[in-house]
Design a protein around this motif. Structure first.
Motif, short mmCIF file in Angstrom:
data_model
loop_
_atom_site.label_atom_id
_atom_site.label_comp_id
_atom_site.label_asym_id
_atom_site.label_seq_id
_atom_site.Cartn_x
_atom_site.Cartn_y
_atom_site.Cartn_z
N ARG A 43 59.29 36.15 44.01
CA ARG A 43 59.28 36.35 42.61
C ARG A 43 60.85 36.58 42.03
O ARG A 43 60.88 36.39 40.79
CB ARG A 43 58.46 37.55 42.43
CG ARG A 43 56.96 37.44 42.70
CD ARG A 43 56.41 38.58 42.34
NE ARG A 43 54.81 38.57 42.59
CZ ARG A 43 54.07 39.60 42.53
NH1 ARG A 43 54.61 40.71 42.29
NH2 ARG A 43 52.77 39.34 42.66
N GLY A 44 61.59 36.72 42.75
CA GLY A 44 63.25 37.16 42.07
C GLY A 44 63.25 38.37 41.45
O GLY A 44 63.88 38.37 40.37
N THR A 45 62.60 39.36 41.94
CA THR A 45 62.45 40.52 41.29
C THR A 45 62.95 41.64 42.08
O THR A 45 62.96 41.46 43.39
CB THR A 45 61.03 40.84 40.66
OG1 THR A 45 60.27 40.82 41.77
CG2 THR A 45 60.73 39.83 39.68
N TYR A 46 63.17 43.02 41.54
CA TYR A 46 63.33 43.85 42.27
C TYR A 46 62.74 45.31 41.78
O TYR A 46 62.02 45.13 40.89
CB TYR A 46 64.82 44.19 42.31
CG TYR A 46 65.36 44.89 40.98
CD1 TYR A 46 65.24 46.37 40.85
CD2 TYR A 46 65.75 43.94 39.91
CE1 TYR A 46 65.51 46.96 39.64
CE2 TYR A 46 65.91 44.77 38.85
CZ TYR A 46 66.11 46.24 38.73
OH TYR A 46 66.27 46.69 37.41
N GLY A 47 62.55 46.22 42.67
CA GLY A 47 62.08 47.51 42.45
C GLY A 47 62.92 48.72 42.71
O GLY A 47 63.49 48.39 43.90
N ALA A 48 63.17 49.68 42.03
CA ALA A 48 64.06 50.94 42.40
C ALA A 48 63.37 52.23 41.84
O ALA A 48 62.63 52.06 41.16
CB ALA A 48 65.27 50.53 41.82
N LEU A 49 63.89 53.27 42.46
CA LEU A 49 63.74 54.57 42.12
C LEU A 49 62.15 55.05 42.69
O LEU A 49 62.05 56.31 43.17
CB LEU A 49 63.76 54.89 40.66
CG LEU A 49 65.03 54.63 40.13
CD1 LEU A 49 65.29 55.07 38.94
CD2 LEU A 49 66.35 55.41 40.90
N GLY A 50 61.08 54.40 42.11
CA GLY A 50 59.90 54.90 42.48
C GLY A 50 59.36 55.92 41.28
O GLY A 50 58.06 56.62 41.64
#
Length: 322
Positions: A139-146
């Motif tokens: 997807r070319g995405t990221y996630g952080a922290l939660g």
């Protein structure tokens, strides 16, 4: 959430994690994303300029922390540089200010000298630190922290026009002690080179578009674990406590709930350096049996070796891609 101990989020943002229903885009069996664990600096440009402290602006009136300044003498103000530019041209003893306070538009007259002294009490950006959780190469995405970023001045998620995350370097560790959370001291390596843009600041994390220029920091994708697969017992976390190096440390899963899990740090090397979970570790990936479980989100203040995490399938619900 029914936790018997006091909790504190393990990032530098003083926020509380709430769970809300979203339309699910949960991971299907076999889906893979890349676990990260890098320390990141976070910058968000606010949608306007905000007052950080109560400030007297005439004999009777105060600006309140959390107010935003919309106009000065009829000129729209969208940044601190614009504020400074307008004030250099003010010749009168009073300035007409239009502000927003708790959603209402308010007109006030302020002494020009008082307004000129406002600058140290204004902000148009919020900043902090945390840990990058995953990159989705498809997807070319990221996630952080939660968890969500809540600005310490506004006491709420900040309205922002744009933002980005940057690779940061850990320079110093302040160890956690019972009753006193520790923290990371870090600096952004290159302000001109971002890891990704921030598009969403949600209750389950911050999400955005990944910068392909940073392919060199990516590892191999891991399969996302379904919550019913997680077992009490040994697991590991990916996080950064020195420089920019992502390291693996051992933990033990102690309790599994519907959307979260509890754990205790067992790695003697990590405990010697940190004393427990630190502010700034929010988002650190959790791995068990070669599968990607989720991310660290909380610590127990009185017992800093203990923490809680969010399942990755739940976190990715918050990505809410269009």
């Amino acid at each position: 959430m029914g936790w018997s101990k006091r909790l504190m989020l393990s990032a530098s943002f003083a926020v509380i994690l709430f769970f809300q229903p979203f339309q699910s885009i949960s991971a299907s069996s076999g889906e893979r994303v890349i676990p990260m664990g890098h320390s990141i600096g976070i910058q968000m440009n606010l949608s306007g300029i905000y007052v950080t402290n109560d400030v007297l602006i005439n004999n009777e009136q105060w600006l309140k922390a959390g107010d935003s300044i919309n106009r000065l003498n009829g000129t729209e103000i969208i940044s601190l540089s614009e504020f400074e530019r307008v004030m250099t041209k003010v010749k009168k003893e009073q300035v007409n200010m239009n502000i927003s306070r708790k959603g209402a538009s308010v007109e006030v007259m302020a002494e020009s000298d008082a307004v000129k002294r406002l600058l140290p009490f204004l902000k148009d950006r919020t900043e902090g630190t945390g840990t990058l959780t995953y990159v989705d190469p498809k997807r070319g995405t990221y996630g952080a922290l939660g968890h969500q970023i809540v600005d310490s001045t506004l006491k709420s998620p900040p309205p922002f026009k744009n933002g980005a995350i940057y690779l940061s370097e850990i320079e110093q560790i302040k160890k956690s002690k019972p009753g006193t959370p520790g923290y990371k001291i870090s600096t952004i390596i290159d302000n001109e080179s971002y890891l990704g843009t921030i598009q969403t600041n949600g209750v389950r994390g911050i999400f955005g578009t990944w910068n392909d220029a940073y392919k060199k920091v990516l590892a191999e994708p891991l399969e996302i674990m379904q919550p019913m697969e997680l077992q009490a017992g040994a697991a590991e976390i990916f996080t950064t406590v020195k420089g920019t190096e992502v390291e693996k440390f051992s933990i033990r899963i102690t309790e599994v709930e519907e959307e979260q899990f509890h754990f205790i740090l067992t790695d003697t090397k990590l405990l010697e350096v940190t004393g427990g979970i630190l502010q700034g570790m929010s988002g650190s990936p959790v791995i068990q049996n070669g599968k990607f479980v989720g991310a660290i989100t909380h610590m127990f203040i009185d017992e800093p070796k203990k923490g809680a995490g969010l399942f990755l399938v739940t976190m990715r619900d918050g990505e809410r891609r269009n």
